[in-house]
Scaffold this active site. Structure first.
Site, PDB file in Angstrom:
ATOM      1  N   ARG A   1       0.827  -1.215   0.000  1.00 28.52           N
ATOM      2  CA  ARG A   1       0.000   0.000   0.000  1.00 28.52           C
ATOM      3  C   ARG A   1       0.856   1.258   0.000  1.00 28.52           C
ATOM      4  O   ARG A   1       0.496   2.274  -0.601  1.00 28.52           O
ATOM      5  CB  ARG A   1      -0.892  -0.012   1.247  1.00 28.52           C
ATOM      6  CG  ARG A   1      -1.735   1.238   1.455  1.00 28.52           C
ATOM      7  CD  ARG A   1      -2.410   1.209   2.814  1.00 28.52           C
ATOM      8  NE  ARG A   1      -1.450   1.123   3.892  1.00 28.52           N
ATOM      9  CZ  ARG A   1      -0.790   2.178   4.387  1.00 28.52           C
ATOM     10  NH1 ARG A   1      -0.982   3.383   3.893  1.00 28.52           N
ATOM     11  NH2 ARG A   1       0.068   2.012   5.382  1.00 28.52           N
TER      12      ARG A   1
ATOM     13  N   ARG B   1      -5.997 -12.148  32.148  1.00 30.44           N
ATOM     14  CA  ARG B   1      -6.758 -11.197  31.330  1.00 30.44           C
ATOM     15  C   ARG B   1      -6.171  -9.790  31.387  1.00 30.44           C
ATOM     16  O   ARG B   1      -6.882  -8.811  31.194  1.00 30.44           O
ATOM     17  CB  ARG B   1      -8.217 -11.183  31.797  1.00 30.44           C
ATOM     18  CG  ARG B   1      -8.887 -12.554  31.720  1.00 30.44           C
ATOM     19  CD  ARG B   1     -10.284 -12.538  32.283  1.00 30.44           C
ATOM     20  NE  ARG B   1     -10.871 -13.886  32.290  1.00 30.44           N
ATOM     21  CZ  ARG B   1     -12.072 -14.180  32.773  1.00 30.44           C
ATOM     22  NH1 ARG B   1     -12.824 -13.201  33.300  1.00 30.44           N
ATOM     23  NH2 ARG B   1     -12.525 -15.419  32.748  1.00 30.44           N
TER      24      ARG B   1
ATOM     25  N   CYS C   1      -1.116  -0.668  14.347  1.00 26.39           N
ATOM     26  CA  CYS C   1      -0.047  -1.605  13.974  1.00 26.39           C
ATOM     27  C   CYS C   1       0.320  -2.470  15.182  1.00 26.39           C
ATOM     28  O   CYS C   1       0.390  -3.685  15.072  1.00 26.39           O
ATOM     29  CB  CYS C   1       1.174  -0.856  13.474  1.00 26.39           C
ATOM     30  SG  CYS C   1       0.899   0.043  11.938  1.00 26.39           S
TER      31      CYS C   1
ATOM     32  N   ASN D   1       8.880   1.266  18.743  1.00 24.93           N
ATOM     33  CA  ASN D   1       7.886   0.443  19.441  1.00 24.93           C
ATOM     34  C   ASN D   1       8.507  -0.308  20.612  1.00 24.93           C
ATOM     35  O   ASN D   1       7.884  -0.435  21.680  1.00 24.93           O
ATOM     36  CB  ASN D   1       7.247  -0.547  18.480  1.00 24.93           C
ATOM     37  CG  ASN D   1       6.589   0.102  17.281  1.00 24.93           C
ATOM     38  OD1 ASN D   1       6.786  -0.356  16.153  1.00 24.93           O
ATOM     39  ND2 ASN D   1       5.829   1.171  17.483  1.00 24.93           N
TER      40      ASN D   1
END
Length: 276
Positions: A21, A141, A160, A191
């Site tokens: 893309r 969780r 992302c 990140n």
């Protein structure tokens, strides 16, 4: 950061070249890196990490903001009227031609990470995460998700880094992140630093030590226009990792200058254009 360089080299040497893309990329699929946060902070050393950009973006997510100009205020420590010409890592997304018709105001980036963290269909995932870590340390969780399918069309960039899970063992907090799309040269070092910092902050808030940051990569890729920069980086030897120092404050009241990398040594910056 040897693990990161190994992943970068793996992608560069064995990836397949395709049209994407956002242009031509060399890509691979499925990889995992482990960083022991107790032995140093995983800031990249083979080039300079934009530390204040890392911190400001994370604090912006924690606020739950969708306003790129608010990010600028956090980053530059000034009112938006005084920094109209200052850019952030989200400026291109806010001003992208494909997004502008959907933007509700100048600087709107839609229902991205921070919005989902603080209001995922009415749920404040971040506050819930902190409560669950404190009250149910052995729970399974401890999760934050940024991937909200009905709202993907309302994001300037669909998430992302989509899913993070936290784990407590022997008084240490670890984080595993699944990242669906990974820009190996510009994005992934950023990140790694962001989620490692996030883990440190959560550990401090919950009176825990830090364990590991585990980074699971989905589609990891190198843009063709970054090939020369990658070659430079792979020729450099990593330096010793720095340490993280920060004040103890209310989790939701931190400021950029509260966080310092101590003894951070790095090779010179390598300039590259970001793809959106």
């Amino acid at each position: 950061m040897k693990q990161y360089l190994k992943a970068l080299k793996h992608c560069f040497d064995t990836g397949v070249d395709v049209e994407s893309r956002a242009g031509k990329v060399r890509k691979s699929f499925g990889y995992q890196m482990h960083f022991d946060l107790s032995v140093g902070f995983p800031a990249i050393t083979t080039k300079k990490l934009a530390w204040k950009s890392v911190v400001s973006e994370l604090l912006w997510f924690i606020e739950g903001s969708n306003d790129e100009r608010r990010l600028a205020e956090i980053l530059y420590g000034d009112k938006r009227d005084n920094i109209k010409d200052k850019k952030t890592i989200w400026t291109q997304n806010a001003e992208a031609d494909y997004w502008k018709p959907k933007a509700m105001f100048k600087g709107d980036v839609g229902k991205i990470y921070g919005v989902q963290w603080r209001n995922f269909n009415g749920e404040d995932q971040l506050k819930n995460l902190i409560l669950s870590l404190k009250n149910d340390p052995n729970g399974r969780r401890h999760i934050i998700s940024s991937w909200n399918p009905p709202e993907l069309k309302n994001m300037s960039l669909p998430a992302c880094h989509v899913f993070s899970q936290f784990f407590i063992s022997h008084g240490k907090l670890s984080c595993q992140l699944y990242q669906r799309s990974c820009d190996m040269f510009l994005g992934v070092p950023f990140n790694i630093a962001s989620y490692s910092l996030f883990t440190h902050m959560l550990a401090r808030e919950c009176n825990l030590s830090v364990g590991h940051f585990i980074h699971s990569l989905g589609d990891f890729h190198i843009y063709e226009e970054h090939f020369d920069q990658v070659k430079i980086q792979l020729e450099r030897s990593p330096k010793k990792l720095p340490n993280l120092d920060f004040k103890t404050k209310n989790f939701f009241k931190y400021e950029v200058n509260d966080f310092k990398l101590v003894n951070y040594e790095y090779h010179p910056k390598i300039i590259a254009k970001m793809n959106v």
